[in-house]
Scaffold this motif. Structure first.
Motif, PDB file in Angstrom:
ATOM      1  N   LYS A  91       0.438   8.209   8.288  1.00  0.00           N
ATOM      2  CA  LYS A  91      -0.829   8.262   7.560  1.00  0.00           C
ATOM      3  C   LYS A  91      -0.917   9.627   6.904  1.00  0.00           C
ATOM      4  CE  LYS A  91      -3.239   4.850  10.232  1.00  0.00           C
ATOM      5  NZ  LYS A  91      -4.442   4.475  10.973  1.00  0.00           N
ATOM      6  N   MET A  92      -1.054   9.615   5.580  1.00  0.00           N
ATOM      7  CA  MET A  92      -1.124  10.849   4.790  1.00  0.00           C
ATOM      8  C   MET A  92      -1.981  10.597   3.559  1.00  0.00           C
ATOM      9  SD  MET A  92       2.955  11.808   4.734  1.00  0.00           S
ATOM     10  CE  MET A  92       2.812  13.364   3.912  1.00  0.00           C
ATOM     11  N   MET A  93      -2.605  11.637   3.050  1.00  0.00           N
ATOM     12  CA  MET A  93      -3.336  11.596   1.781  1.00  0.00           C
ATOM     13  C   MET A  93      -4.337  10.445   1.722  1.00  0.00           C
ATOM     14  SD  MET A  93      -0.284  12.610  -0.909  1.00  0.00           S
ATOM     15  CE  MET A  93       0.490  11.016  -0.793  1.00  0.00           C
ATOM     16  N   GLY A  94      -4.935  10.095   2.842  1.00  0.00           N
ATOM     17  CA  GLY A  94      -5.902   9.007   2.860  1.00  0.00           C
ATOM     18  C   GLY A  94      -5.273   7.638   2.757  1.00  0.00           C
ATOM     19  N   GLY A  95      -3.977   7.560   2.875  1.00  0.00           N
ATOM     20  CA  GLY A  95      -3.274   6.289   2.793  1.00  0.00           C
ATOM     21  C   GLY A  95      -2.143   6.253   3.796  1.00  0.00           C
ATOM     22  N   LEU A  96      -1.090   5.562   3.447  1.00  0.00           N
ATOM     23  CA  LEU A  96       0.072   5.431   4.313  1.00  0.00           C
ATOM     24  C   LEU A  96       1.316   5.732   3.498  1.00  0.00           C
ATOM     25  CD1 LEU A  96       0.847   4.462   7.216  1.00  0.00           C
ATOM     26  CD2 LEU A  96       1.218   2.210   6.225  1.00  0.00           C
ATOM     27  N   CYS A  97       2.174   6.598   4.013  1.00  0.00           N
ATOM     28  CA  CYS A  97       3.417   6.958   3.331  1.00  0.00           C
ATOM     29  C   CYS A  97       4.598   6.523   4.186  1.00  0.00           C
ATOM     30  CB  CYS A  97       3.498   8.455   3.089  1.00  0.00           C
ATOM     31  SG  CYS A  97       2.324   9.023   1.865  1.00  0.00           S
ATOM     32  N   TYR A  98       5.661   6.129   3.519  1.00  0.00           N
ATOM     33  CA  TYR A  98       6.900   5.748   4.187  1.00  0.00           C
ATOM     34  C   TYR A  98       7.943   6.796   3.866  1.00  0.00           C
ATOM     35  CZ  TYR A  98       4.691   1.261   4.930  1.00  0.00           C
ATOM     36  OH  TYR A  98       3.829   0.267   5.335  1.00  0.00           O
ATOM     37  N   LEU A  99       8.516   7.362   4.928  1.00  0.00           N
ATOM     38  CA  LEU A  99       9.531   8.387   4.776  1.00  0.00           C
ATOM     39  C   LEU A  99      10.893   7.815   5.135  1.00  0.00           C
ATOM     40  CD1 LEU A  99       6.733   9.788   5.708  1.00  0.00           C
ATOM     41  CD2 LEU A  99       8.144  11.790   5.891  1.00  0.00           C
ATOM     42  N   VAL A 100      11.863   8.088   4.291  1.00  0.00           N
ATOM     43  CA  VAL A 100      13.254   7.734   4.535  1.00  0.00           C
ATOM     44  C   VAL A 100      14.009   9.055   4.573  1.00  0.00           C
ATOM     45  CG1 VAL A 100      15.291   6.531   3.639  1.00  0.00           C
ATOM     46  CG2 VAL A 100      13.019   5.485   3.406  1.00  0.00           C
ATOM     47  N   ASP A 101      14.751   9.288   5.624  1.00  0.00           N
ATOM     48  CA  ASP A 101      15.442  10.571   5.820  1.00  0.00           C
ATOM     49  C   ASP A 101      14.480  11.745   5.720  1.00  0.00           C
ATOM     50  OD1 ASP A 101      17.931   9.349   6.217  1.00  0.00           O
ATOM     51  OD2 ASP A 101      18.346   9.322   4.064  1.00  0.00           O
ATOM     52  N   GLY A 102      13.256  11.556   6.210  1.00  0.00           N
ATOM     53  CA  GLY A 102      12.262  12.627   6.219  1.00  0.00           C
ATOM     54  C   GLY A 102      11.633  12.925   4.876  1.00  0.00           C
ATOM     55  N   LYS A 103      11.925  12.109   3.857  1.00  0.00           N
ATOM     56  CA  LYS A 103      11.395  12.347   2.507  1.00  0.00           C
ATOM     57  C   LYS A 103      10.470  11.205   2.101  1.00  0.00           C
ATOM     58  CE  LYS A 103      15.747  13.002   1.332  1.00  0.00           C
ATOM     59  NZ  LYS A 103      16.932  13.106   0.488  1.00  0.00           N
ATOM     60  N   MET A 104       9.325  11.556   1.496  1.00  0.00           N
ATOM     61  CA  MET A 104       8.394  10.549   1.017  1.00  0.00           C
ATOM     62  C   MET A 104       9.094   9.678  -0.018  1.00  0.00           C
ATOM     63  SD  MET A 104       4.445  10.925  -0.301  1.00  0.00           S
ATOM     64  CE  MET A 104       4.705  12.631  -0.632  1.00  0.00           C
ATOM     65  N   THR A 105       9.053   8.367   0.226  1.00  0.00           N
ATOM     66  CA  THR A 105       9.764   7.433  -0.637  1.00  0.00           C
ATOM     67  C   THR A 105       8.778   6.504  -1.345  1.00  0.00           C
ATOM     68  OG1 THR A 105      11.645   7.553   0.847  1.00  0.00           O
ATOM     69  CG2 THR A 105      11.615   5.707  -0.676  1.00  0.00           C
ATOM     70  N   VAL A 106       7.962   5.799  -0.587  1.00  0.00           N
ATOM     71  CA  VAL A 106       6.903   4.949  -1.137  1.00  0.00           C
ATOM     72  C   VAL A 106       5.666   5.144  -0.272  1.00  0.00           C
ATOM     73  CG1 VAL A 106       8.402   3.185  -2.163  1.00  0.00           C
ATOM     74  CG2 VAL A 106       7.643   2.920   0.198  1.00  0.00           C
ATOM     75  N   GLY A 107       4.540   4.678  -0.779  1.00  0.00           N
ATOM     76  CA  GLY A 107       3.313   4.770  -0.013  1.00  0.00           C
ATOM     77  C   GLY A 107       2.232   3.898  -0.602  1.00  0.00           C
ATOM     78  N   ILE A 108       1.092   3.937   0.061  1.00  0.00           N
ATOM     79  CA  ILE A 108      -0.058   3.149  -0.373  1.00  0.00           C
ATOM     80  C   ILE A 108      -1.258   4.076  -0.465  1.00  0.00           C
ATOM     81  CG2 ILE A 108      -1.533   1.167   0.113  1.00  0.00           C
ATOM     82  CD1 ILE A 108       0.636   0.268   2.147  1.00  0.00           C
ATOM     83  N   VAL A 109      -1.939   4.019  -1.587  1.00  0.00           N
ATOM     84  CA  VAL A 109      -3.207   4.702  -1.767  1.00  0.00           C
ATOM     85  C   VAL A 109      -4.196   3.612  -2.165  1.00  0.00           C
ATOM     86  CG1 VAL A 109      -4.484   6.459  -3.039  1.00  0.00           C
ATOM     87  CG2 VAL A 109      -2.066   6.832  -2.486  1.00  0.00           C
ATOM     88  N   LYS A 110      -5.102   3.289  -1.257  1.00  0.00           N
ATOM     89  CA  LYS A 110      -6.045   2.164  -1.395  1.00  0.00           C
ATOM     90  C   LYS A 110      -5.253   0.872  -1.550  1.00  0.00           C
ATOM     91  CE  LYS A 110      -9.756   5.070  -2.926  1.00  0.00           C
ATOM     92  NZ  LYS A 110     -10.577   5.529  -3.992  1.00  0.00           N
ATOM     93  N   ASN A 111      -5.207   0.309  -2.758  1.00  0.00           N
ATOM     94  CA  ASN A 111      -4.445  -0.933  -2.962  1.00  0.00           C
ATOM     95  C   ASN A 111      -3.294  -0.750  -3.946  1.00  0.00           C
ATOM     96  OD1 ASN A 111      -5.909  -0.685  -5.337  1.00  0.00           O
ATOM     97  ND2 ASN A 111      -6.464  -2.840  -5.432  1.00  0.00           N
ATOM     98  N   GLN A 112      -2.945   0.496  -4.214  1.00  0.00           N
ATOM     99  CA  GLN A 112      -1.858   0.790  -5.148  1.00  0.00           C
ATOM    100  C   GLN A 112      -0.614   1.254  -4.403  1.00  0.00           C
ATOM    101  OE1 GLN A 112      -3.206   2.695  -9.115  1.00  0.00           O
ATOM    102  NE2 GLN A 112      -4.325   3.761  -7.515  1.00  0.00           N
ATOM    103  N   LEU A 113       0.528   0.885  -4.945  1.00  0.00           N
ATOM    104  CA  LEU A 113       1.802   1.375  -4.442  1.00  0.00           C
ATOM    105  C   LEU A 113       2.091   2.706  -5.117  1.00  0.00           C
ATOM    106  CD1 LEU A 113       4.568   0.782  -2.940  1.00  0.00           C
ATOM    107  CD2 LEU A 113       5.347  -0.039  -5.168  1.00  0.00           C
TER     108      LEU A 113
END
Length: 114
Positions: free
Chosen positions: A26-48
């Motif tokens: 959980k980051m930036m008020g949304g959810l982030c997915y990290l691959v190899d410790g790096k932000m790869t994709v995430g969700i902010v409200k209903n946007q990718l």
């Protein structure tokens, strides 16, 4: 609801189909997915949010639902927001997740805070 939980499930499935290990945070008020410790994709409200290769950035912005990521009030190069209509179909979501996963090995990691 800070972020779309159904989209979170779909992203998790897409990342698994790309056969990568990932961590959801959980980051930036949304959810982030990290691959190899790096932000790869995430969700902010209903946007990718997807971190993609800056060399394919302009081309990717031409796709339905894609726009510059302006989370801080100014565009962040290499990051895009994709609205729900741009990832309605699983193959559309897989396209964006695939771009982000493909770029991940070349993406720079954030500096660790001391």
């Amino acid at each position: 609801m800070a972020y779309d939980e159904h989209l979170a499930e779909r992203i998790g499935q897409s990342l698994k189909s790309h056969k990568v290990s990932f961590e959801a945070k959980k980051m930036m008020g949304g959810l982030c997915y990290l691959v190899d410790g790096k932000m790869t994709v995430g969700i902010v409200k209903n946007q990718l949010m997807a971190r993609i290769d800056p060399d394919t950035y302009q081309e990717a912005l031409q796709r339905k639902g894609a726009k510059e990521m302006d989370f801080t009030g100014r565009p962040m190069k290499g990051y895009v927001f994709v609205s729900p209509e741009g990832m309605d179909l699983d193959e559309d979501l897989d396209y964006w997740v695939g771009l982000a996963v493909e770029f991940n090995p070349r993406a720079k990691a954030s500096k660790k805070k001391s």
